[in-house]
Every structure is written in structure tokens, then in C-alpha cells.
Scaffold this motif. Structure first.
Motif, short mmCIF file in Angstrom:
data_model
loop_
_atom_site.label_atom_id
_atom_site.label_comp_id
_atom_site.label_asym_id
_atom_site.label_seq_id
_atom_site.Cartn_x
_atom_site.Cartn_y
_atom_site.Cartn_z
N THR A 188 0.79 -1.24 0.06
CA THR A 188 -0.09 -0.10 0.03
C THR A 188 0.89 1.38 0.04
O THR A 188 2.17 1.24 0.39
CB THR A 188 -0.99 -0.07 1.36
N LEU A 189 0.37 2.41 -0.45
CA LEU A 189 1.06 3.53 -0.32
C LEU A 189 1.54 4.16 0.55
O LEU A 189 0.77 4.33 1.90
CB LEU A 189 0.31 4.86 -1.15
N LEU A 190 2.85 4.43 0.99
CA LEU A 190 3.42 4.80 2.25
C LEU A 190 3.65 6.41 2.21
O LEU A 190 3.04 6.88 2.90
CB LEU A 190 4.62 4.26 2.67
N GLY A 191 3.94 6.82 0.98
CA GLY A 191 3.90 8.25 1.01
C GLY A 191 4.59 8.63 -0.49
O GLY A 191 5.27 7.77 -1.34
N GLN A 192 4.74 9.98 -0.84
CA GLN A 192 5.04 10.24 -2.06
C GLN A 192 5.77 11.75 -2.10
O GLN A 192 5.20 12.52 -1.29
CB GLN A 192 4.02 10.28 -3.01
N HIS A 193 6.55 12.40 -2.91
CA HIS A 193 7.02 13.34 -2.95
C HIS A 193 7.67 13.65 -4.26
O HIS A 193 7.03 12.97 -5.35
CB HIS A 193 8.46 13.59 -2.17
N SER A 194 8.34 14.63 -4.78
CA SER A 194 8.55 14.80 -6.14
C SER A 194 9.91 15.64 -6.29
O SER A 194 10.01 16.54 -5.52
CB SER A 194 7.75 15.82 -6.87
N LEU A 195 10.73 15.48 -7.38
CA LEU A 195 11.59 16.20 -7.89
C LEU A 195 11.34 16.98 -9.00
O LEU A 195 10.08 16.93 -9.51
CB LEU A 195 13.00 15.34 -8.21
N SER A 196 12.09 17.76 -9.42
CA SER A 196 11.57 18.84 -10.49
C SER A 196 11.73 18.04 -12.03
O SER A 196 11.30 18.99 -12.90
CB SER A 196 12.43 20.22 -10.54
N ASP A 197 12.25 16.94 -12.02
CA ASP A 197 12.33 16.36 -13.43
C ASP A 197 12.47 14.76 -13.21
O ASP A 197 12.40 14.19 -12.13
CB ASP A 197 13.64 16.77 -14.20
#
Length: 381
Positions: free
Chosen positions: A23-32
């Protein structure tokens, strides 16, 4: 066999072939585009888990998985891609290299009750060469990285490059170490060269390939070496009998991924998985030496497979596709489908314990799933 189809997808619970549900634990993002992901060994830092990720914008970021934290990146965007990323087996060093030719190396300082502190200890300038392959020795503090037709080996204990190896025939296409750490294996045009770490000046052993080897992988027990070749073949040889390789043919395109499981089956050999374009084949050692390796087609994504890796300690295979799906193939059947990158996934990496899986996306998404439980998420540190 039917492909992995977005239009006909089911829920993760419906698709799961056994009780191992992520199951989904977490998410984030980089710029590319996320170019690489690497987990830290479990012993590093506090009770939390840590990983590093890099992007096509030149970012390198440290994440603590399990809590929300604010913080800064190890390296901000430079507009030049970071193409390879590696954490040493003991967790003491992180290395990154890419388009600008620099190899950046951070040392990890541990504190019992806080997160690890990373200090930049070396910045090796190699422009105009492009660093796109690197690997830490699994037993020693040695980092190997590509520079065009050359490979350099950097010694963390001495903080210096200890050798420069000339592949000669072509640019270096892949690098890996033997699991014992005593051999450095380099792939390129017309074959694979294997150097002894005990004597870098000694001539390398040559495994001849009629075309070019673009990817090379040792089995975790060090008994077999496999190479994916530009002529759409896979060769597998037993290191103790290198004169008699097995050859697999008939793939729809170049072999892009080649990974081993870390467990041996009853026949004494681990599984080998390969990807070519959208298709996946899992290979098992056949008891008849004349047959060699027997392949089973698992199915295919709707677009090219960008990354794949066996879950540690199991035969479950995770594949990340440009179609926007991460698929878990459990017992060699379609198990669970995970999403989170609408423009496609670009990379993935299992935690060493196999309880968490991280994947990167083409638009900079960084997603982590956990087995059986839902966490609080994660953030940059």
C-alpha cells in the motif's frame, strides 16, 4: 499472454495473487525525470529508513521514509542530469555522477538519536566525459565509474583514484563487481572484460561477445554471469566453465534489463529475469545441461520497461514501465499493479529487507509503497 492494460485494470486488492499486499506509504517529487534511487542499509541512522534519489535536472536528495520532514537537498538542480547514484554496502558513502562529468561523494556521519549527516568529501572533475555508470565494491571501500572508454576506481580510505582501466574497444556500457569484491566486470563492444582487484596491472580476462554487451550481471552467489547484448541475445556462462556459454535468442528488441533473484531454487541456481521492449521473460536453470535455461514469458506492459528488480529473499519481480504502472509478478503471475506516475515510471528499487519499494517517475514523482501497512509519508531531509 495479455498485457498490463490501463483500461482493464482492477483494484490492487483484486489483482493480488497472494497475501503480500503493498500500500502507498508516501510520495514526494523532484523537478524532473527521476534517474536513480538507492536505499541506505538498515543500520544507518535512527530507526527510520532512508533513501537517496537523483533527477535529470541534476538534483540529489536524501529522504527519510516514515515521517514528514523539511530539509535541503544534497545537490540542487544544475540543469545537467545526474545519471547514476550509488550507496556503499556499509552505508558510509553516497556517490553520484552525470552529464557534467563530476563524481560527487558524500560521507555519512551517524548519530544515534538523529538522522544521518552527509558531508561532501570529494568532487572528481572529469569533463567533458559523461559519467553514466558506477558501482561500489560489495566488500571494500572502492567506487568504480565510467569515463568514456575508461573506468576509474576511487578508494575511499585513501580519498584518491587508484587506477584507470582502458576498455579500448568502445565506450564502457556497463560496470559491476563480482559479489566477492575481487573482480571488476566491464561490458562494451565485443565482450566483457574482468579485472582482478588484487592486481589492476594484470591483463583482464575477456569474455568474447560477437556484437556488444550492453548490460552485465553476476548472480548473487557469483557462480553465473549474464550479459544482454545489442544483437538481441542473452548469454549466460558458469564462471568455472566460461568456455561453454548458453545463448538465448528471439527477443523483440535490445535487452534493456537483466536481474537475478537472490535465492536459489531446487536446481541450485537463482532465477534470471530479462526485459526487451515491453516484454518480460523469467529464466530458470534446466536440469539438462544441453537445454541450459528455460524461459517463461510473464506478459508485457503497454510501453517499454524502464526498470526491474527481484524482491529480496523472494521470487517476486517488480517491473516499472513507461505506461505508468509498477507491476509485482508474484509466483510468476500477475500479482499487484501500482500507479502514481501518469507520464510513466523511470526507476525502482527495493529496500534490502523487501518490505518497502520505491519508484521514480518521468515527471519527477517519487513514490514509496510498504507491505501490509499504511504509513505517514516521507519528506526531504
Amino acid at each position: 499472454m495479455p498485457g498490463v492494460n490501463k483500461g482493464g485494470s482492477k483494484t490492487a486488492k483484486q489483482q493480488t495473487a497472494n497475501s503480500q499486499v503493498f500500500t502507498l506509504l508516501g510520495q514526494h517529487s523532484l523537478s524532473d525525470y527521476v534517474t536513480a534511487i538507492a536505499w541506505f542499509p538498515e543500520a544507518v541512522g535512527s530507526a527510520a529508513n532512508y533513501l537517496v534519489a537523483s533527477s535529470a535536472a541534476g538534483e540529489v536528495a536524501l529522504y527519510q521514509v516514515g515521517t514528514q520532514l523539511d530539509g535541503t537537498m544534497l545537490q540542487s538542480a544544475t540543469d545537467q542530469s545526474v545519471d547514476c547514484l550509488a550507496v556503499s554496502r556499509d552505508g558510509q558513502f553516497v556517490a553520484a555522477g552525470g552529464q557534467d562529468g563530476r563524481v560527487q561523494i558524500w560521507q555519512v556521519e551517524l548519530a544515534e538519536l538523529s538522522s544521518p549527516k552527509l558531508t561532501l568529501i570529494a568532487s572528481l572533475e572529469n569533463a567533458p566525459a559523461w559519467v553514466d555508470r558506477m558501482a561500489w565494491n560489495p566488500q571494500q571501500k572502492l567506487l568504480a565509474f565510467s569515463l568514456g572508454r575508461y573506468v576509474q576506481v576511487w578508494d575511499a580510505a585513501a580519498n584518491q583514484v587508484v587506477t584507470t582501466l582502458n576498455f579500448e574497444n568502445s565506450s564502457v556500457l556497463d560496470i559491476t563487481w563480482h559479489p566477492d569484491g575481487d573482480r571488476l566486470t566491464v561490458a562494451g563492444y565485443q565482450g566483457i572484460k574482468v579485472w582482478s582487484a588484487a592486481d589492476w596491472d594484470d591483463d583482464p580476462y575477456l569474455v568474447e561477445i560477437p556484437s556488444a554487451s550492453t548490460i552485465v550481471a553476476w548472480s548473487p552467489d557469483g557462480k553465473y554471469i549474464a550479459s544482454g547484448n545489442i544483437d538481441r541475445t542473452i548469454s549466460v556462462l558458469e564462471w568455472e566453465n566460461p568456455a561453454m556459454p548458453w545463448l538465448m535468442r528471439g527477443f523483440p528488441g535490445k535487452i534493456r534489463q537483466l536481474v537475478w533473484s537472490d535465492i536459489a531454487l531446487k536446481r541450485g541456481a537463482p532465477l534470471l529475469a530479462s526485459s526487451s521492449s515491453e516484454s518480460i521473460v523469467v529464466w530458470e536453470k534446466h536440469p539438462d545441461e544441453r537445454v541450459g535455461w528455460e524461459g517463461q514469458v510473464l506478459g508485457q506492459h503497454d510501453a517499454r520497461i524502464e526498470a526491474m528488480q527481484f524482491q529480496p529473499g523472494t521470487s517476486t519481480l517488480a517491473t516499472a514501465g513507461a505506461d505508468g504502472w509498477v507491476v509485482l509478478w508474484q509466483k510468476r503471475r500477475l500479482g499487484q499493479m501500482l500507479d502514481g506516475a501518469p507520464d510513466g515510471f523511470s526507476s525502482l528499487c527495493w529496500h534490502a529487507k523487501g518490505h518497502q519499494l520505491a519508484a521514480g517517475g518521468a515527471a519527477g514523482e517519487l513514490v514509496v509503497w510498504s507491505k501490509g501497512t499504511r504509513g505517514q509519508g516521507f519528506g526531504q531531509k
